[in-house]
Design a protein around this motif. Sequence first.
Motif, short mmCIF file in Angstrom:
data_model
loop_
_atom_site.label_atom_id
_atom_site.label_comp_id
_atom_site.label_asym_id
_atom_site.label_seq_id
_atom_site.Cartn_x
_atom_site.Cartn_y
_atom_site.Cartn_z
N ALA A 62 0.83 -1.20 0.00
CA ALA A 62 0.00 0.00 0.00
C ALA A 62 0.87 1.25 0.00
N SER A 63 0.53 2.21 -0.84
CA SER A 63 1.25 3.48 -0.88
C SER A 63 0.76 4.38 0.24
N ARG B 134 -2.92 4.42 2.13
CA ARG B 134 -3.08 4.35 3.59
C ARG B 134 -3.84 5.57 4.10
N ARG B 135 -3.57 6.74 3.50
CA ARG B 135 -4.25 7.95 3.93
C ARG B 135 -5.76 7.84 3.68
N LEU B 136 -6.14 7.31 2.53
CA LEU B 136 -7.56 7.17 2.22
C LEU B 136 -8.24 6.19 3.17
N GLU C 47 -6.68 14.15 13.59
CA GLU C 47 -5.48 13.38 13.90
C GLU C 47 -5.18 12.36 12.81
N ALA C 48 -6.23 11.69 12.31
CA ALA C 48 -6.05 10.69 11.27
C ALA C 48 -5.55 11.34 9.98
N PHE C 49 -6.07 12.53 9.64
CA PHE C 49 -5.61 13.24 8.45
C PHE C 49 -4.13 13.61 8.60
N ASP C 50 -3.73 13.92 9.82
CA ASP C 50 -2.36 14.33 10.08
C ASP C 50 -1.40 13.16 9.96
N GLY D 110 -2.69 3.78 7.78
CA GLY D 110 -3.75 2.92 7.31
C GLY D 110 -4.68 2.49 8.44
N ALA D 111 -5.90 2.14 8.10
CA ALA D 111 -6.88 1.72 9.09
C ALA D 111 -7.79 0.65 8.50
#
Length: 639
Positions: free
Chosen positions: A269-270, A274-276, A346-349, A353-354
């Motif tokens: 995963a790039s 992971r950000r998405l 926080e997640a955007f920062d 990945g989730a």
Amino acid sequence: MYRPALVLPPWIAHALRAQRGPVPWSAVVRGGLGAGVLVLVGVVAGRASLGVVAAIAAMLAGVADRPGSRRAAVRRLGVPGLAGAGGMVLGSYGGEALGAVGLTVLLTVVGLLAGSVSAVGPVASGAGTQVLVAAAVGAGMPLPEVGWQRGLAYAAGAGWLILLRLALPGPGAFAGAFAGGFRLDAAFRAPFRARFQARFDSRVDPRFGSPFDFRFDGERDAVSAVYDAVASLLDAVGTDLAGARRAALTAALDHAQDALAGPRLRRYASSAERRLHAQYAAALPLAEAATALAWAGEAVPERASEGPRRLASAVRANTPTGPLPAPSRGVPALRALDDALLHAAEAFDRAEGADLHTRPRSLAVRIRIVLGSGGREYGLRVALCFGASAAVAQALHHTHWYWLPATAVFLVKPDLGPLLSRVLCRAAGTVLGALLFAGFAAVLPRPEGLIALVAVCGALIPVATRHFAAQTGVVTVLVLALVMIGGEPQASVSRIGETLLACVIVLVVGHLPMPGQRGGGVLARLGAAESAAHRYLGHVLDASPDRAGRWVLRREAYRSLAEARSAIALAAAELPTLARHSAGTEEVAGTLEQLVDATTACAVHLDDAGHLTPRHTQQLTGLLDELAALRDRGYAHIS
């Protein structure tokens, strides 16, 4: 003088209804480069028949193509494409080795299996359709190549459209990305300064991504739509629009989950991927809090929707969020909303990945669906329609008899609307398309003009899919052009007659009594929705600390409810003789929907206070009693 508005019966209104929206230009380009290019290559190479087979596969893939992510398109187009290739091989060898009776029996059995499997979901339904259409073409269209060559050509045609889907940019391909900081305004930061100031005063990595990286434009659009739907629901809290906005939020979450859950397009995963995933996961607690506020029905501050809307813009443009609004923490649901907004920031920062909070269906579950009431009923109807149309077609024609059974396959599919609506639209579209093609065939040069006509029709398919009659007309012109390129004579009149005959067969079979209970598809989906709702309720009332597990169950409950709602709406638009078999299911679905909303509100309140209020317990008790009363009135089969 007042004149009451004319209200059309549902079975007529549905046939006249068309989807709206902007022109999907990227899909139009793919369609123009799909079937037309393949048949051109086949003609130039001296293998026009293989080019026709590949073009048919690309056309069917174009019909199945929908807006969304590339990874979802790989599964949505690839699985039916492979299934169609198998159907082409089976039909080709069956047509060569078996007589009319044996071939009819074979196609009837294939129809039973394909129809039953179609109950599993949209991808399985698409696979079942292409298996049957390709089997009919392989058995009924005389081609010089052997079966395995036809199967490879079919797979290559579907693969070509998938390649175009992966390689060409989508409408949101060039969302800009720029270097920038990530911060919260002072009013928002103040109540949480001791805990969060250090985290948000830091600057994020400016390399948010290249503005020319369009691999994830479909995923970005899907995730940003979730945040927009949260904001819209917050705007509608306390109004009559809240119910519709909550349903729209469910649809957005379902679409985003599907967009992100497809096969990975690279081994690792790039950072963008992971950000998405992190941004999608961060939307779930926001959606939960917004649903709890909508359930309470009390007005919320106008600025409550600003945060989710800014997050939506950040996802869509692939940029930092910038300042977020100050919090408002008057009630538990508002406190949950603000905590979720902090978590999202926080997640955007971090851009880690989730989990997507989804559980794939096990093989055992899929088999139960296939063998359940919905799978059995649909499988029997498909088998009867496909087998009967194949038998009649072979009795009428020694060769070129594929049109009648292939038409019956599309007519028997409930995915395309109520039965009478499908029949009316198919008949009208075929008549119009055949007459148009007769005019084109009289003036266009061959094969150059016909190849150009195939390319133009391929480009029109993404727009024509908004109405089944328009789609049928475009596909009719395209297929008649293809088969003429392959060497068949012009046969517009006979195609109209065969289509009308297929309409009669499907109408008769559609009204035949079947073993078991009518409306099995609706009842099966409603039963799955109730089971999911009770699992979700049990998890919340157990006060389990597993929030991730709760979100999985919440997503399953709302997704199964949405599927049940769609099936109920479709059944309600049938003729009265068919619609009566699902009468009353709308009331059950509405009660289940209220139960899931109340469960979500209970979960949010338990997180904040650790106990339920009398209003929560009374609401849950009343809804459970209402469901029990519905069972006593004749809905025991649902549970």
